[in-house]
Design a protein around this motif. Structure first.
Motif, PDB file in Angstrom:
ATOM      1  N   GLU A  50      38.433  -7.846 -33.071  1.00 20.24           N
ATOM      2  CA  GLU A  50      37.843  -9.166 -33.305  1.00 20.24           C
ATOM      3  C   GLU A  50      36.432  -9.059 -33.864  1.00 20.24           C
ATOM      4  O   GLU A  50      36.041  -9.821 -34.748  1.00 20.24           O
ATOM      5  CB  GLU A  50      37.838  -9.976 -32.007  1.00 20.24           C
ATOM      6  N   PHE A  51      35.650  -8.102 -33.356  1.00 20.84           N
ATOM      7  CA  PHE A  51      34.268  -7.935 -33.817  1.00 20.84           C
ATOM      8  C   PHE A  51      34.166  -6.981 -35.000  1.00 20.84           C
ATOM      9  O   PHE A  51      33.072  -6.795 -35.545  1.00 20.84           O
ATOM     10  CB  PHE A  51      33.390  -7.420 -32.676  1.00 20.84           C
ATOM     11  N   ASP A  52      35.286  -6.351 -35.372  1.00 19.84           N
ATOM     12  CA  ASP A  52      35.343  -5.428 -36.506  1.00 19.84           C
ATOM     13  C   ASP A  52      34.360  -4.267 -36.330  1.00 19.84           C
ATOM     14  O   ASP A  52      33.509  -3.997 -37.180  1.00 19.84           O
ATOM     15  CB  ASP A  52      35.053  -6.172 -37.816  1.00 19.84           C
ATOM     16  N   SER A 106      30.506 -15.276 -26.552  1.00 16.22           N
ATOM     17  CA  SER A 106      29.808 -14.432 -27.529  1.00 16.22           C
ATOM     18  C   SER A 106      30.579 -14.373 -28.845  1.00 16.22           C
ATOM     19  O   SER A 106      31.747 -13.996 -28.865  1.00 16.22           O
ATOM     20  CB  SER A 106      29.648 -13.014 -26.969  1.00 16.22           C
ATOM     21  N   PRO A 107      29.929 -14.717 -29.971  1.00 14.13           N
ATOM     22  CA  PRO A 107      30.627 -14.718 -31.262  1.00 14.13           C
ATOM     23  C   PRO A 107      30.614 -13.368 -31.969  1.00 14.13           C
ATOM     24  O   PRO A 107      31.288 -13.189 -32.973  1.00 14.13           O
ATOM     25  CB  PRO A 107      29.828 -15.747 -32.070  1.00 14.13           C
ATOM     26  N   SER A 108      29.824 -12.416 -31.456  1.00 12.84           N
ATOM     27  CA  SER A 108      29.702 -11.115 -32.125  1.00 12.84           C
ATOM     28  C   SER A 108      29.348 -10.055 -31.095  1.00 12.84           C
ATOM     29  O   SER A 108      28.956 -10.374 -29.957  1.00 12.84           O
ATOM     30  CB  SER A 108      28.628 -11.160 -33.207  1.00 12.84           C
ATOM     31  N   LEU A 109      29.461  -8.794 -31.500  1.00 14.80           N
ATOM     32  CA  LEU A 109      29.130  -7.711 -30.578  1.00 14.80           C
ATOM     33  C   LEU A 109      27.666  -7.738 -30.147  1.00 14.80           C
ATOM     34  O   LEU A 109      27.380  -7.553 -28.957  1.00 14.80           O
ATOM     35  CB  LEU A 109      29.489  -6.360 -31.206  1.00 14.80           C
TER      36      LEU A 109
END
Length: 421
Positions: A50-52, A106-109
């Motif tokens: 998901e966070f690539d 949280s939308p990102s790492l």
């Protein structure tokens, strides 16, 4: 190292209404650590997609938590020495619950890592201070038995945490895991408020100011014998923690298992640690503290050597042989760790909270380095992972024997008087 000191119970400290209830509560308070780390392991692959990000980047999810846990561990104990045990544990549990909700959204790492830092900064309030409560309420073999029993129940956490994480992934996305952790923090806050006695009376509390706390930390940290004993504990546990930190790579990459299969590693390893903790509790007052530590270290190193040999042989480089070493290491750690914890608390009896903080800081600092820098290198093969674990255990044995030599009482030399002729 001596046996836990038998000191009279401080005035104003209540006896727990129920030993069983107190034991369970203290074990639950200690479970913040394994639940925060191990429950999320099965979701690492999903979160990485998901966070690539890569597997190495996902290790930062562990490192961020451990790093902030280590830094704040220097303050939880001194704060509990000044304010009392319960306010610090309850506040930590509430903040932990809120931080877990932040992880959910949280939308990102990088944002996730920010809230993991907040989780780590608050989780130590329960994990560290709960050990101090044991020594506040009990002395001698009774304290060792309770510490061993708490460790035995606490050991269930690493076994069930990844299993719970795998089950939650069957019900929905990885965010469910952090909703679970938020609920766990709220439950701990409520039960601690309602059921756990305050074990540190006001008359025994230290001044509440930054200078006093900093001075106390520096005074404890500068004690050479304390430093060596804390290093011995840290390296002795590091042999087991290396496998825990490497679990996503160990189970999925090296053993070829899936998100619901973490139990094949955690159940036997934690079963070994529970058996070791049970052995410790049964031998309290029968075998000396030094004897238990050395016996536990001997078992752990033997297990590490067997694990390395099995990993090097082509016929035994997979399951079930791959978990034989970690299980034996867990058994040895379960025997020695409760004695280490009590010895470190008794090394500074006037500031046990500070002693717990400093020793935990050193252990977590090592664990953070292991998870971020050592695991990506050591977990490239089963043999390399086993060899690294063995090396860490040997360092633990070396530090403990240095401590014994430094604290050994000099023998009295009989005076030589001239003969009267």
């Amino acid at each position: 190292m001596t046996e836990p000191t038998r000191t009279p119970r401080p005035a104003g400290v209540p006896r727990p209404a129920s030993l069983a209830l107190t034991t369970v509560l203290l074990a639950l308070l200690g479970m913040f650590g394994p639940f925060s780390i191990d429950t999320a392991f099965p979701a690492f692959a999903q979160m990485g997609e998901e966070f690539d990000v890569t597997d190495a980047s996902m290790q930062l999810v562990v490192s961020a938590y451990l790093g902030s846990f280590a830094v704040m561990s220097l303050f939880h104990g001194p704060l509990s020495d000044a304010l009392g045990r319960k306010p610090v544990m309850i506040t930590g549990a509430v903040v932990y619950s809120v931080a877990s909700i932040g992880c959910v959204f949280s939308p990102s790492l990088p944002v996730l890592l920010l809230f993991r830092v907040l989780q780590g900064a608050s989780a130590g309030a329960g994990t560290i201070v709960s050990r101090t409560v044991v020594r506040d309420l009990y002395e001698g073999p009774a304290a060792q038995r309770l510490m061993g029993t708490v460790a035995m129940i606490f050991a269930i956490g690493p076994a069930i945490a990844p299993i719970i994480g795998g089950w939650l992934l069957l019900l929905g996305p990885w965010q469910l895991i952090f909703w679970f952790l938020s609920g766990f923090g709220a439950l701990i806050a409520i039960t601690t408020l309602c059921l756990l006695p305050e074990s540190h009376p006001k008359a025994d509390r230290t001044p509440m100011n930054v200078r006093a706390i900093s001075t106390a930390v520096l005074q404890v940290g500068r004690r050479r014998s304390f430093e060596v004993l804390a290093a011995a504990q840290a390296f002795s546990f590091a042999g087991q923690f290396l496998y825990i930190a490497a679990a996503p790579i160990f189970v999925v990459t090296l053993l070829g298992k899936g998100e619901q299969d973490f139990w094949v590693f955690f159940v036997p390893m934690v079963g070994g640690m529970m058996a070791g903790s049970f052995t410790n509790a049964r031998l309290a007052g029968v075998v000396s503290g030094d004897g238990l530590i050395m016996g536990g270290q001997a078992v752990a190193i033997t297990g590490a050597v067997i694990g390395l040999v099995l990993a090097l042989l082509p016929a035994t480089d997979g399951l079930p042989w791959a978990v034989v070493g970690p299980t034996a290491i867990g058994f040895g750690t379960g025997i020695s760790l409760p004695v280490y914890q009590l010895a470190l608390l008794d090394a500074v009896p006037h500031a046990r909270g500070t002693a717990a903080s400093v020793s935990t800081f050193l252990m977590l600092l090592l664990n953070a380095v292991l998870s971020s820098a050592v695991v990506p290198i050591a977990a490239t093969s089963l043999a390399r992972l086993s060899a690294t674990s063995l090396a860490l255990l040997v360092l633990g044995v070396g530090c403990f024997h240095l401590h014994r030599i430094a604290t050994r009482r000099p023998r009295r030399v009989p005076s030589m008087t001239p003969e009267v002729t």
